[in-house]
Design a protein around this motif. Structure first.
Motif, mmCIF file in Angstrom:
data_model
loop_
_atom_site.group_PDB
_atom_site.id
_atom_site.type_symbol
_atom_site.label_atom_id
_atom_site.label_comp_id
_atom_site.label_asym_id
_atom_site.label_seq_id
_atom_site.Cartn_x
_atom_site.Cartn_y
_atom_site.Cartn_z
ATOM 1 N N ALA A 1 0.840 -1.197 -0.078
ATOM 2 C CA ALA A 1 0.054 -0.013 -0.113
ATOM 3 C C ALA A 1 0.638 1.276 -0.014
ATOM 4 O O ALA A 1 0.552 2.165 -0.734
ATOM 5 N N VAL A 2 1.962 1.370 0.605
ATOM 6 C CA VAL A 2 2.657 2.377 0.825
ATOM 7 C C VAL A 2 3.540 2.642 -0.522
ATOM 8 O O VAL A 2 3.661 3.720 -0.853
ATOM 9 N N GLU A 3 3.851 1.484 -1.003
ATOM 10 C CA GLU A 3 4.617 1.541 -2.507
ATOM 11 C C GLU A 3 3.591 2.216 -3.579
ATOM 12 O O GLU A 3 4.071 3.122 -4.393
ATOM 13 N N ASN A 4 2.304 1.717 -3.492
ATOM 14 C CA ASN A 4 1.318 2.356 -4.352
ATOM 15 C C ASN A 4 1.248 4.097 -3.931
ATOM 16 O O ASN A 4 1.096 4.610 -4.947
ATOM 17 N N LEU A 5 1.163 4.384 -2.787
ATOM 18 C CA LEU A 5 1.125 5.738 -2.611
ATOM 19 C C LEU A 5 2.381 6.725 -3.035
ATOM 20 O O LEU A 5 2.293 7.741 -3.604
ATOM 21 N N LEU A 6 3.603 6.006 -2.724
ATOM 22 C CA LEU A 6 4.549 6.629 -3.223
ATOM 23 C C LEU A 6 4.816 6.608 -4.841
ATOM 24 O O LEU A 6 5.368 7.517 -5.266
ATOM 25 N N THR A 7 4.443 5.694 -5.531
ATOM 26 C CA THR A 7 4.226 5.464 -6.934
ATOM 27 C C THR A 7 3.643 6.598 -7.391
ATOM 28 O O THR A 7 4.040 7.319 -8.466
ATOM 29 N N ASN A 8 2.365 6.883 -6.855
ATOM 30 C CA ASN A 8 1.578 7.799 -7.380
ATOM 31 C C ASN A 8 2.029 9.294 -7.114
ATOM 32 O O ASN A 8 2.145 10.145 -8.008
ATOM 33 N N ALA A 9 2.774 9.380 -5.788
ATOM 34 C CA ALA A 9 3.413 10.587 -5.316
ATOM 35 C C ALA A 9 4.510 11.061 -6.529
ATOM 36 O O ALA A 9 4.597 12.339 -6.839
ATOM 37 N N ILE A 10 5.365 10.067 -6.798
ATOM 38 C CA ILE A 10 6.350 10.366 -7.580
ATOM 39 C C ILE A 10 5.915 10.775 -9.132
ATOM 40 O O ILE A 10 6.593 11.660 -9.942
ATOM 41 N N LYS A 11 5.020 10.030 -9.556
ATOM 42 C CA LYS A 11 4.507 10.179 -11.197
ATOM 43 C C LYS A 11 3.812 11.361 -11.213
ATOM 44 O O LYS A 11 4.176 12.160 -12.295
ATOM 45 N N TYR A 12 3.257 12.318 -10.193
ATOM 46 C CA TYR A 12 2.520 13.276 -10.212
ATOM 47 C C TYR A 12 3.172 14.416 -9.636
ATOM 48 O O TYR A 12 2.621 15.532 -9.492
ATOM 49 N N SER A 13 4.552 14.032 -9.411
ATOM 50 C CA SER A 13 5.326 15.342 -8.978
ATOM 51 C C SER A 13 6.196 15.884 -10.050
ATOM 52 O O SER A 13 6.498 15.318 -10.843
ATOM 53 N N ASP A 14 6.544 17.200 -9.872
ATOM 54 C CA ASP A 14 7.357 17.882 -10.784
ATOM 55 C C ASP A 14 8.903 17.442 -10.553
ATOM 56 O O ASP A 14 9.415 16.735 -9.519
ATOM 57 N N PRO A 15 9.771 17.200 -11.710
ATOM 58 C CA PRO A 15 11.163 16.751 -11.752
ATOM 59 C C PRO A 15 11.808 17.631 -10.506
ATOM 60 O O PRO A 15 11.579 18.757 -10.517
ATOM 61 N N SER A 16 12.718 17.075 -10.052
ATOM 62 C CA SER A 16 13.731 17.632 -9.102
ATOM 63 C C SER A 16 12.973 18.031 -7.660
ATOM 64 O O SER A 16 13.562 18.782 -7.155
ATOM 65 N N SER A 17 11.633 17.496 -7.571
ATOM 66 C CA SER A 17 11.061 17.723 -6.218
ATOM 67 C C SER A 17 11.503 16.909 -5.115
ATOM 68 O O SER A 17 12.110 16.170 -5.510
ATOM 69 N N LYS A 18 10.473 16.967 -4.361
ATOM 70 C CA LYS A 18 10.538 15.690 -3.226
ATOM 71 C C LYS A 18 9.337 15.250 -2.592
ATOM 72 O O LYS A 18 8.205 15.758 -2.980
ATOM 73 N N VAL A 19 9.331 13.965 -2.268
ATOM 74 C CA VAL A 19 8.263 13.354 -1.674
ATOM 75 C C VAL A 19 8.506 12.949 -0.234
ATOM 76 O O VAL A 19 9.682 12.410 0.102
ATOM 77 N N ILE A 20 7.775 13.308 0.642
ATOM 78 C CA ILE A 20 7.894 13.322 2.125
ATOM 79 C C ILE A 20 6.872 12.116 2.551
ATOM 80 O O ILE A 20 5.756 11.874 2.468
ATOM 81 N N LEU A 21 7.662 10.972 3.183
ATOM 82 C CA LEU A 21 7.029 9.991 4.007
ATOM 83 C C LEU A 21 7.186 9.803 5.413
ATOM 84 O O LEU A 21 8.410 9.984 5.771
ATOM 85 N N GLN A 22 6.144 9.922 6.058
ATOM 86 C CA GLN A 22 6.295 10.245 7.822
ATOM 87 C C GLN A 22 5.425 9.023 8.202
ATOM 88 O O GLN A 22 4.383 8.671 7.951
ATOM 89 N N GLY A 23 5.799 8.725 9.394
ATOM 90 C CA GLY A 23 5.250 7.543 10.274
ATOM 91 C C GLY A 23 5.436 8.235 11.884
ATOM 92 O O GLY A 23 6.318 8.577 12.269
ATOM 93 N N GLU A 24 4.172 8.433 12.356
ATOM 94 C CA GLU A 24 4.127 9.045 13.827
ATOM 95 C C GLU A 24 3.057 8.704 14.523
ATOM 96 O O GLU A 24 1.983 8.114 13.847
ATOM 97 N N LYS A 25 2.753 8.681 15.821
ATOM 98 C CA LYS A 25 1.913 8.216 16.594
ATOM 99 C C LYS A 25 1.121 9.572 17.036
ATOM 100 O O LYS A 25 1.563 10.648 17.366
ATOM 101 N N THR A 26 -0.144 9.352 16.797
ATOM 102 C CA THR A 26 -1.018 10.587 17.370
ATOM 103 C C THR A 26 -2.501 10.104 17.803
ATOM 104 O O THR A 26 -3.192 9.202 17.226
ATOM 105 N N GLU A 27 -2.984 10.400 18.895
ATOM 106 C CA GLU A 27 -4.163 10.222 19.633
ATOM 107 C C GLU A 27 -4.672 8.638 19.574
ATOM 108 O O GLU A 27 -5.662 8.310 19.280
ATOM 109 N N GLY A 28 -3.525 7.742 20.123
ATOM 110 C CA GLY A 28 -3.816 6.503 20.137
ATOM 111 C C GLY A 28 -3.869 5.760 19.004
ATOM 112 O O GLY A 28 -4.366 4.686 18.864
ATOM 113 N N GLN A 29 -3.366 6.307 17.772
ATOM 114 C CA GLN A 29 -3.264 5.839 16.501
ATOM 115 C C GLN A 29 -1.845 5.855 15.919
ATOM 116 O O GLN A 29 -1.077 6.911 16.310
ATOM 117 N N VAL A 30 -1.597 5.160 14.708
ATOM 118 C CA VAL A 30 -0.477 5.101 14.090
ATOM 119 C C VAL A 30 -0.817 5.907 12.781
ATOM 120 O O VAL A 30 -1.664 5.280 12.132
#
Length: 610
Positions: A507-536
């Motif tokens: 699932a994360v690979e699919n989201l990253l692939t979409n983000a890369i395909k629809y981003s401008d060249p030489s830009s960046k994609v941010i992938l974060q994992g964190e805890k918030t209000e009892g959820q990940v």
């Protein structure tokens, strides 16, 4: 009587539940400040509008004056941009500027200053990027109001183009300071403010009298309403005062007559509600805080094989012997918000239920139980199973001919005897077979994920999240490198969640692939994992073209594309986000998108914490 009325306590209101301390103000003290506030707001609005119009008028007059001066100067100059006597031209421009108290500037077509009435031309910067010059060079009248670094004050500029032999030769610019206008308008603002305060003070007594006139009949009406509250319905209210208060008195008198009718109507409505509950196909179960049955409609009784009348007052554990439903009721009782869950009843025939739990509250808002609504989705699940099996079987059967087509096309492409036209058509066939193969693979993956999520065959264990995100990043790194996109990963090493690692990684690979395909060249994609209000929370953010609100509600549907042409050009199958949705549902989580056109997109996955 007035003295007694004024001196009686206003802080307590007798209610059936006991005395309630309420801080209240008399109506006159609510109306009177409102009138004053409205008067002040009207004065401020009129002053603001008047000053704005006055400013616009003075600025327009100054603009017209500068335009007229520029045109006069244009007719007085004799071939200024072709003049060879620079010193004479400077003296002439300076003399005109002093006589007209105007700053005059002659600017060549390339933006260099030819002459200026207040500064030496060779000491001035190139003016080709000044806003008024840009408009004049485009053949239009240019104007702007900005700060002049040369004179150190705010000026209004007007520039007109100059043509020699019907060819653009340069620009004549005139300017005047607007600081005097701003100072005059500032004085007018203060005068309007003072006048508004005087008017507000003069109108204050009139506002008080009007407020008192409106509140007095309502005070009399309040005394009558208190008699009704004590049960004295035989003494009607006197119809006095304005038309509105008269109508209110008539309505309150009618209220006493309608009381018996309302009670009768309430009984009839309760009977109708009983009939509606009995005719509903959804099962309805009402349970109190002690997990005892308050109400059970006919559909729920048929579903569980019990009698609706004999169940009332009985513990839910004795009425419905289903562990999943009992656990759902306990969870619904322990939280103040509505709850939804898919349940499976294991009996002679497996049944799939969609349960909705809503808190029940009493007259004072205190929780008294929970209302459970059960939707039987067994037939729907059966149809979904048939659909999944059909898609899986068709997709599996398509893999063999697709593989054969790809092999044959690859052989023909490698044949050196093929001409250019044949090779081009073979390349098209090979590309489409690759796309069809990717589509079949995604359909098989989606069917496999749906099957596992429905039957609960995906084991979820507490696992660290960082390795899963790192593997997804490494998988997509080569695709990102083709366009110079950087993938930035941040995730605490000790962050855990209930996951199936390989499934979540897909699932994360699919989201990253979409983000890369629809981003401008030489830009960046941010992938974060964190805890918030009892959820990940897993967040994938890009800075690409973004998605409008109209498309976001259908974004996770199968084969739905925001831009059909671009998606096909980038090689998408239209199933990537649908796979993400079903993977997250298999993890008992949720996925959402936050995006706007031109601002990029952020996809967020919320999972239960491990």
């Amino acid at each position: 009587m007035r003295a007694l009325h004024r001196n009686r306590p206003r802080s307590r209101l007798p209610l059936p539940g006991g005395p309630l301390v309420v801080n209240r103000r008399r109506l006159v003290w609510q109306i009177y400040p409102s009138y004053l506030l409205v008067i002040i707001l009207v004065i401020v609005a009129v002053s603001w509008y008047f000053s704005g119009e006055l400013r616009s008028f003075h600025y327009q007059q100054t603009l017209n004056d500068l335009k007229a001066r520029a045109l006069l100067i244009k007719h007085q100059l004799q071939s200024p941009f072709g003049s060879s006597d620079q010193r004479q031209l400077n003296r002439f421009i300076k003399q005109l500027g002093e006589q007209s108290e105007t700053r005059i500037t002659l600017i060549r077509q390339n933006g260099t200053v030819l002459a200026d009435s207040h500064q030496r031309a060779e000491q001035m910067d190139n003016h080709s990027q000044r806003p008024e010059i840009l408009q004049a060079l485009a053949g239009q009248q240019g104007s702007s109001v900005r700060f002049s670094n040369t004179l150190g004050q705010q000026l209004m500029y007007v520039a007109i183009p100059v043509h020699i032999d019907n060819r653009p030769a340069g620009t004549i610019r005139t300017a005047l300071p607007v600081s005097d206008i701003d100072a005059t308008l500032h004085d007018i603002h203060w005068q309007l403010l003072l006048a508004g305060l005087v008017i507000a003070v003069l109108l204050a007594p009139a506002c008080w009298l009007l407020s008192r006139h409106l509140s007095r009949p309502l005070e009399l009406m309040t005394a009558g309403a208190q008699r009704f509250a004590r049960g004295d319905l035989d003494t009607p209210l006197k119809v006095t005062g304005s038309e509105e208060t008269g109508r209110l008195a008539i309505a309150m008198n009618q209220m006493a007559l309608d009381l018996n009718q309302r009670i009768t109507r309430e009984i009839e409505q309760r009977s109708e509600s009983e009939a509606i509950l009995g005719c509903m196909i959804e099962g309805i179960v009402a349970v109190d805080n002690n997990q005892q049955v308050l109400r059970l409609n006919r559909a729920a009784a048929t579903l569980f094989g019990v009698s609706p009348h004999l169940c009332v007052g009985q513990p839910i554990q004795e009425v419905i012997r289903e562990a999943e439903l009992q656990n759902f009721i306990r969870q619904a009782l322990n939280q103040p918000k509505p709850r939804e869950q898919e349940l499976i009843l294991h009996g002679p025939q497996r049944r799939y239920l969609h349960a909705q739990g809503t808190p029940l509250t009493g007259t004072n808002g205190e929780p008294i139980g929970v209302l459970i609504v059960l939707h039987d989705r067994t037939r729907l699940r059966q149809l979904e199973s048939v659909r999944r099996d059909f898609v899986a079987n068709v997709s599996h059967e398509l893999k063999t001919p697709i593989t054969a087509i790809r092999g044959a096309v690859e052989t023909l492409i490698d044949d050196d005897s093929a001409d250019a036209a044949s090779r081009r058509f073979l390349q098209i066939i090979f590309k489409q077979s690759e796309r069809l193969n990717a589509l079949v693979e995604d359909l098989l993956d989606l069917s496999r994920i749906e099957q596992g999520g429905t039957e609960g065959s995906w084991p979820l264990t507490p696992e660290p999240l960082a390795p899963v995100l790192e593997n997804a990043r490494l998988t997509c790194e080569s695709l990102a490198a083709k366009t110079g996109i950087q993938i930035e990963l941040s995730c605490p090493a000790d962050l855990k969640a209930q996951i199936h690692p390989s499934l979540l990684e897909q699932a994360v690979e699919n989201l990253l692939t979409n983000a890369i395909k629809y981003s401008d060249p030489s830009s960046k994609v941010i992938l974060q994992g964190e805890k918030t209000e009892g959820q990940v929370m897993i967040r994938v953010r890009d800075f690409g073209c973004g998605i409008s609100k109209d498309h976001q509600t259908r974004l996770f549907e199968r084969f739905y594309r925001v831009d059909m042409a671009r998606s096909r050009q980038l090689g998408g199958t239209g199933l990537g986000l649908a796979i993400v949705k079903h993977v997250v549902q298999s993890h008992h989580g949720d996925v959402a998108v936050d995006s706007a056109p031109g601002e990029g997109s952020t996809f967020t996955i919320l999972l239960p914490q491990g």
